[in-house]
Write a protein that holds these residues in place. Structure first.
Motif, PDB file in Angstrom:
ATOM      1  N   LEU A  12       0.828  -1.206   0.000  1.00  0.00           N
ATOM      2  CA  LEU A  12       0.000   0.000   0.000  1.00  0.00           C
ATOM      3  C   LEU A  12       0.864   1.258   0.000  1.00  0.00           C
ATOM      4  N   ALA A  13       1.899   1.271   0.838  1.00  0.00           N
ATOM      5  CA  ALA A  13       2.777   2.442   0.893  1.00  0.00           C
ATOM      6  C   ALA A  13       3.441   2.682  -0.459  1.00  0.00           C
ATOM      7  N   LEU A  14       3.994   1.638  -1.055  1.00  0.00           N
ATOM      8  CA  LEU A  14       4.646   1.785  -2.356  1.00  0.00           C
ATOM      9  C   LEU A  14       3.666   2.330  -3.390  1.00  0.00           C
ATOM     10  N   SER A  15       2.478   1.796  -3.446  1.00  0.00           N
ATOM     11  CA  SER A  15       1.478   2.246  -4.427  1.00  0.00           C
ATOM     12  C   SER A  15       1.163   3.729  -4.288  1.00  0.00           C
ATOM     13  N   SER A  16       1.228   4.245  -3.076  1.00  0.00           N
ATOM     14  CA  SER A  16       0.878   5.654  -2.834  1.00  0.00           C
ATOM     15  C   SER A  16       1.954   6.624  -3.309  1.00  0.00           C
ATOM     16  N   TRP A  17       3.134   6.143  -3.640  1.00  0.00           N
ATOM     17  CA  TRP A  17       4.228   7.021  -4.049  1.00  0.00           C
ATOM     18  C   TRP A  17       4.110   7.530  -5.474  1.00  0.00           C
ATOM     19  N   PHE A  18       3.208   6.976  -6.277  1.00  0.00           N
ATOM     20  CA  PHE A  18       3.124   7.305  -7.696  1.00  0.00           C
ATOM     21  C   PHE A  18       1.808   8.000  -8.000  1.00  0.00           C
ATOM     22  N   THR A  19       1.887   9.068  -8.805  1.00  0.00           N
ATOM     23  CA  THR A  19       0.681   9.832  -9.125  1.00  0.00           C
ATOM     24  C   THR A  19       0.364   9.866 -10.613  1.00  0.00           C
TER      25      THR A  19
END
Length: 176
Positions: A12-19
């Motif tokens: 989840l944390a990794l996924s949140s790093w990309f916009t």
């Protein structure tokens, strides 16, 4: 920084790093979609079960929070390792976390008997990453011009390499 294999709780944390798709392409290459798909994230979780190692995914944690992710791939037939998909938590950039993590991954790769070369590819506009790689001792070997299409843009990709005989182990690691 504590480094371990990428785990379920890191997804989840990794996924949140990309916009955007461009952010994901810069990190993972043109074959990975944004938002990150569960099927792709699942491929990051099998590092502990690989024998021999093929593509290991590592998570670096700082104060218990996911700080960086990087992969090391192995081509045993050609005696080389590849550093890839290096990314630092956007809230933690500018703290040399990638350098710290990569020093450990480089040392681990060269501890493997038979690994004679480590290589990586980086988009030429990513000057922060290039400074880090050159500081670590990687040598620029060439540029693939306009090798990746991202929307209407075309990105150049530089190839960097480090040979076993060029590797300089940090003083602290030599004393340990």
């Amino acid at each position: 920084m504590q480094i371990a294999f990428f785990a379920e709780q890191d997804r989840l944390a990794l996924s949140s790093w990309f916009t955007s798709q461009a952010d994901v392409t810069q990190w993972a290459g043109p074959g990975v979609a944004w938002p990150l798909e569960e099927s792709f994230l699942a491929t990051l979780l099998d590092s502990a079960s690989q024998q021999p190692a093929r593509l290991l995914t590592f998570a670096g944690k700082q104060a218990g929070e996911l700080a960086a992710v990087a992969q090391t791939g192995f081509d045993w037939n050609n005696h080389l390792a590849c550093l890839c998909r290096v990314v630092v938590n956007p809230a933690m950039r500018g703290q040399n976390l990638a350098e710290h993590m990569l020093r450990q991954l480089i040392a681990t790769a060269f501890q493997q008997e038979g690994i004679e070369r480590i290589e990586l590819r980086v988009y030429t506009f990513n000057q922060a990453a290039i400074r880090t790689y050159e500081k670590l001792g990687f040598v620029r070997e060439g540029v693939q011009r306009q090798g990746v299409a991202v929307g209407e843009a075309r990105w150049d990709c530089a190839l960097y390499g480090m040979l076993r005989q060029e590797y300089v182990q940090p003083e602290a690691a030599r004393r340990a």
